[in-house]
Write an enzyme that holds these catalytic residues in place. Structure first.
Site, mmCIF file in Angstrom:
data_model
loop_
_atom_site.group_PDB
_atom_site.id
_atom_site.type_symbol
_atom_site.label_atom_id
_atom_site.label_comp_id
_atom_site.label_asym_id
_atom_site.label_seq_id
_atom_site.Cartn_x
_atom_site.Cartn_y
_atom_site.Cartn_z
ATOM 1 N N TYR A 1 35.059 49.292 37.177
ATOM 2 C CA TYR A 1 34.072 49.612 38.199
ATOM 3 C C TYR A 1 32.640 49.593 37.670
ATOM 4 O O TYR A 1 31.694 49.447 38.432
ATOM 5 C CB TYR A 1 34.349 50.986 38.814
ATOM 6 C CG TYR A 1 35.713 51.146 39.420
ATOM 7 C CD1 TYR A 1 36.472 50.042 39.823
ATOM 8 C CD2 TYR A 1 36.279 52.413 39.577
ATOM 9 C CE1 TYR A 1 37.744 50.194 40.370
ATOM 10 C CE2 TYR A 1 37.538 52.576 40.133
ATOM 11 C CZ TYR A 1 38.268 51.464 40.515
ATOM 12 O OH TYR A 1 39.511 51.636 41.046
ATOM 13 N N HIS B 1 45.547 49.780 34.731
ATOM 14 C CA HIS B 1 45.008 49.517 36.071
ATOM 15 C C HIS B 1 45.923 48.660 36.941
ATOM 16 O O HIS B 1 46.048 48.894 38.149
ATOM 17 C CB HIS B 1 43.642 48.843 35.933
ATOM 18 C CG HIS B 1 42.745 49.062 37.111
ATOM 19 N ND1 HIS B 1 41.375 49.095 37.014
ATOM 20 C CD2 HIS B 1 43.014 49.262 38.421
ATOM 21 C CE1 HIS B 1 40.848 49.313 38.205
ATOM 22 N NE2 HIS B 1 41.824 49.405 39.076
#
Length: 269
Positions: free
Chosen positions: A76, A134
């Site tokens: 991010y 992830h």
């Protein structure tokens, strides 16, 4: 040493009481207990790049709304901004359950550890409360996906042994992906974070997680009105997250935070 820790706990408690959240970890209605005994708040604040990152919003959530779980990821690109928000909130670090994730291009024993250290540095912390893989995808050059995922997971187990993390988990893993880890692991993933909302209810996956004592953690999206109106006509397993694009993103690296939209607070009058 015990007296010092006791004083720190008492100081933290006074700050928590000031912010109205002294019972997050003592109130059973406000946390879950992972298989290793670690308490995780049931409500968290996501900081995905798609929704934009607002320093003021994160500080407000921590300081005024009582949020104690902050979820982010290296991908991010906002870990360093979260560090600033944590300091500004004045909430003690030991009260914040901090979660971040390792992107597949950083999988592998050495790369995963390096990615972890980088996340710690950016977040301004010596430890992570929950560190996750992830995605179950791996780079296209990997010839043995199962062994590669297992070796990567072993790195997370070592970080747990070294007390650099309090819990380890995965994100976006299906049953087959979890089986790869379960077939050759010392520590069963504590958490599996997946998409869940009225349009997507993976019942078999949730059942699998319950059977293996894996905490199913939810992330969802703000659904548009037209999507909600079409609920009855939509396939039961519709997902907002497009998994078909993930492999491309893993094999064609873009800088972390390439989609990050920093939302600046309004100027003071």
């Amino acid at each position: 040493m015990f007296r010092q820790r006791q004083q720190v706990c008492q100081d933290s408690l006074r700050v928590s009481q000031k912010h109205g959240m002294a019972d997050v970890y003592s109130n059973v209605a406000k946390h879950v207990v992972l298989q290793n005994g670690v308490k995780m708040p049931i409500l968290g604040l996501g900081t995905s790049h798609t929704g934009g990152y607002s320093h003021a919003a994160v500080v407000h959530a921590l300081k005024r709304c009582g949020y104690r779980l902050i979820d982010t990821a290296k991908r991010y690109g906002c870990e360093s901004f979260i560090a600033e928000s944590l300091i500004a909130s004045e909430v003690p670090r030991n009260e914040v359950f901090l979660t971040t994730k390792c992107w597949p291009s950083d999988y592998g024993c050495k790369d995963t550890r390096a990615a972890f250290e980088s996340s710690c540095k950016k977040l301004g912390t010596e430890y992570i409360d929950l560190y996750m893989l992830h995605w179950p995808n791996v780079p296209a050059w990997v010839t043995d996906r199962e062994s590669f995922l297992q070796d990567t997971w072993r790195t997370l187990e070592l970080l747990l042994d070294e007390e650099r993390v309090r819990a380890v988990g995965v994100s976006n893993f299906f049953e087959d992906d979890l089986d790869i880890l379960l077939n050759n692991c010392s520590v069963v993933p504590h958490v599996n974070q997946c998409e869940f909302h009225p349009l997507c209810n993976p019942t078999e996956l949730r059942k699998f997680c319950i059977e293996n004592k894996i905490q199913f953690e939810v992330f969802d999206f703000k659904l548009k009105r037209e999507e909600m109106d079409q609920l009855d006509r939509m396939p039961q397993n519709l997902t907002i997250m497009d998994r078909s694009t993930i492999q491309y993103k893993v094999d064609n690296p873009l800088p972390d935070g390439y989609r990050l939209n920093l939302i600046k607070p309004p100027h003071e009058p």
